[in-house]
Design an enzyme around this catalytic site. Structure first.
Site, PDB file in Angstrom:
ATOM      1  N   GLU A 165       0.796  -1.226   0.000  1.00  0.00           N
ATOM      2  CA  GLU A 165       0.000   0.000   0.000  1.00  0.00           C
ATOM      3  C   GLU A 165       0.831   1.280   0.000  1.00  0.00           C
ATOM      4  O   GLU A 165       0.800   2.060   0.954  1.00  0.00           O
ATOM      5  CB  GLU A 165      -0.948  -0.011   1.208  1.00  0.00           C
ATOM      6  CG  GLU A 165      -1.917  -1.174   1.190  1.00  0.00           C
ATOM      7  CD  GLU A 165      -3.022  -1.039   2.235  1.00  0.00           C
ATOM      8  OE1 GLU A 165      -2.950  -0.127   3.077  1.00  0.00           O
ATOM      9  OE2 GLU A 165      -3.969  -1.840   2.184  1.00  0.00           O
ATOM     10  N   GLU A 350      -5.436  -8.655   0.884  1.00  0.00           N
ATOM     11  CA  GLU A 350      -6.017  -8.356   2.204  1.00  0.00           C
ATOM     12  C   GLU A 350      -7.511  -8.105   2.048  1.00  0.00           C
ATOM     13  O   GLU A 350      -7.938  -7.383   1.155  1.00  0.00           O
ATOM     14  CB  GLU A 350      -5.428  -7.080   2.833  1.00  0.00           C
ATOM     15  CG  GLU A 350      -4.037  -7.211   3.358  1.00  0.00           C
ATOM     16  CD  GLU A 350      -3.506  -5.908   3.959  1.00  0.00           C
ATOM     17  OE1 GLU A 350      -4.318  -5.071   4.430  1.00  0.00           O
ATOM     18  OE2 GLU A 350      -2.285  -5.731   3.939  1.00  0.00           O
TER      19      GLU A 350
HETATM   20  C1  FCB Z   1      -4.242  -2.192   5.604  1.00  0.00           C
HETATM   21  C2  FCB Z   1      -2.832  -2.528   6.043  1.00  0.00           C
HETATM   22  C3  FCB Z   1      -2.756  -3.627   7.062  1.00  0.00           C
HETATM   23  C4  FCB Z   1      -3.879  -3.553   8.067  1.00  0.00           C
HETATM   24  C5  FCB Z   1      -5.209  -3.367   7.409  1.00  0.00           C
HETATM   25  C6  FCB Z   1      -6.377  -3.299   8.354  1.00  0.00           C
HETATM   26  O1  FCB Z   1      -4.288  -0.911   5.108  1.00  0.00           O
HETATM   27  O2  FCB Z   1      -2.074  -2.925   4.931  1.00  0.00           O
HETATM   28  O3  FCB Z   1      -1.484  -3.594   7.654  1.00  0.00           O
HETATM   29  O4  FCB Z   1      -3.600  -2.606   9.012  1.00  0.00           O
HETATM   30  O5  FCB Z   1      -5.202  -2.232   6.612  1.00  0.00           O
END
Ligand code: FCB
Length: 441
Positions: A165, A350
């Site tokens: 990110e 994620e």
């Molecule tokens: C993302 C991050 C991860 C975690 C999630 C909830 O932005 O990459 O580390 O904190 O959010």
């Protein structure tokens, strides 16, 4: 590898070093920007510090057992630069290397594919002291780190995720100052953005040059936006939102350049360009990781500088992070990136939800999390059936952990962590995910 993933699909879970490892000053590790930032007053909402965290550094074997129990065929985690090269530059720290070697060997032994993130936000503080991501030299620091790490650990690694990110760590860390290192200002952001893209591609090339087998990808934060009204102004506002939230760290990498048409402010970054930079930031990744949690409704707002939009609160269910829940978003994102001819493969690197969890008689009945995951996975499956090349899905997170500026109070885990005893307890969602992977749901 002898794993028989269901329809060749990866079912994984994800974590990151700064959020789970703890042992911040053990065996030679030194401060990362998050260790320093968290010591400053008022930066972390619950006043916590990432160390000792979940103490994964000592309890990693237990965590591997939990991965095996879940039955995942992939595990995404990140390497701590300040554990491997404590001052950011120089020799590898043998104790740091041996920690990750043991972890990687245990994963291999259990047929769990490691997806290794090289940088998940925890820059060594000594490099931040030299300007961090705003210093163009970070490109060579990062390449040196990637090169050494791959020499030491590459043979155990299936896939690298170069950055996690970049929009979030550059915007929250260098523009808004709400994440480490807590710096502010447009110039800092534009420099950090450009250098992150340069460093990413150069590091990917450095790894590729010495490791032909390994698969290379990177992970971006994405938020699907929807227009407030079907009117020209809101539709154009949405295009600006999309350029910032979704395209900024993809388009330049695949050779489409920065989205300056939607966001003319990005032209200000040109003063930091050197000749051939736009070519240098391109890299042909084997896969793209999409991190997706929520959606936004977007409305034109002339008074908001540079972006001229604002987000409108919708009446939708929300997670503890106050993020609206709209599973359609992950589907629309997959369709969007699936239509890029330059993107060969996508992973949901994620997806997950924070809810308030309570232990009742040794159990955690997190049905809202199960629902969230179910609905999002159904959308991923729908996109896949429609031909989007999505090959895997990683739940954020294996266990509750340090949620950055929120501290430990936001719990995203499939395993509940008792921070007093460091005990891990499977939530109902962990049981559910386990059944799903076994093909029983
Ligand atoms: C993302 C991050 C991860 C975690 C999630 C909830 O932005 O990459 O580390 O904190 O959010």
């Amino acid at each position: 590898m002898p794993i028989a993933p269901k329809d060749n699909f990866l079912y994984g879970v994800a974590t990151s070093a700064a959020q789970i490892e703890g042992a911040a000053w053990e065996d030679g590790r030194l401060d990362s920007i998050w260790d320093v930032f968290a010591r400053k007053k008022g930066k972390i909402k619950d006043r916590s510090h990432p160390s000792p965290g979940c103490d994964h550094y000592h309890l990693w074997q237990k965590d591997v057992e939990n991965l095996v129990w879940l039955g995942v065929n992939a595990y995404r985690f990140s390497l701590s630069w300040s554990r491997l090269i404590p001052l950011g530059r120089g020799e590898l720290n043998p104790k740091g290397v041996s920690f990750y070697q043991r972890l990687l060997a245990a994963l291999r032994k259990n047929d769990i594919r490691p997806y290794v993130t090289l940088y998940h936000w925890d820059l060594p503080q000594s490099l931040e002291d030299k300007g961090g991501w705003t210093n163009r030299d970070i490109t060579s620091w990062f390449v040196e780190y990637a090169h050494k790490v791959d020499k030491a650990l590459g043979e155990f690694i299936d896939s690298y995720i170069i950055l996690n990110e970049p929009l979030v760590f550059t915007a929250l860390g260098y523009l808004l100052g709400i994440h480490a290192p807590g710096r502010r200002g447009l110039a800092n952001f534009l420099k950090a953005m450009h250098h992150a893209l340069l460093a990413q591609a150069e590091a990917a090339r450095a790894i590729r040059a010495q490791n032909k087998q390994v698969r290379l990808g990177t992970s971006i934060s994405c938020v699907m936006g929807y227009p407030y009204r079907q009117q020209e102004k809101d539709l154009r506002a949405l295009a600006r939102f999309d350029a910032l939230m979704n395209r900024l760290f993809v388009d330049p990498v695949v050779g489409r350049g920065y989205p300056t048409q939607e966001l003319p402010v990005l032209k200000k970054a040109e003063r930091y360009f050197a000749p051939q930079d736009l070519e240098k930031i391109c890299f042909d990744f084997d896969f793209w990781g999409i991190n997706s949690y929520t959606t936004k409704l977007v409305k034109y707002a002339w008074y908001v500088p540079y972006v001229h939009y604002r987000e409108i609160r919708r009446d939708l269910p929300r997670t503890e992070m106050d993020w609206e829940i709209e599973p359609q978003g992950i589907y629309d994102l997959l369709k969007k990136f699936g239509s890029y001819p330059e993107i060969k493969e996508i992973l949901i690197s994620e997806n997950g939800a924070a809810f308030y969890d309570e232990v009742i008689g040794g159990k955690i009945y997190d049905f809202r999390r199960i629902n969230y995951l179910k609905q999002h996975l159904a959308m991923v499956e729908k996109a896949r059936q429609e031909g989007v090349p999505v090959r895997g899905y990683f739940v954020w997170s294996l266990m509750d952990n340090f949620e950055w500026a929120e501290g430990f109070r936001m719990r995203f885990g499939l395993f509940y962590v008792n921070y007093e005893t460091k005990e891990r307890l499977p939530k109902e969602s962990a049981w559910w995910y386990r059944e799903l992977i076994r093909g029983n749901t």
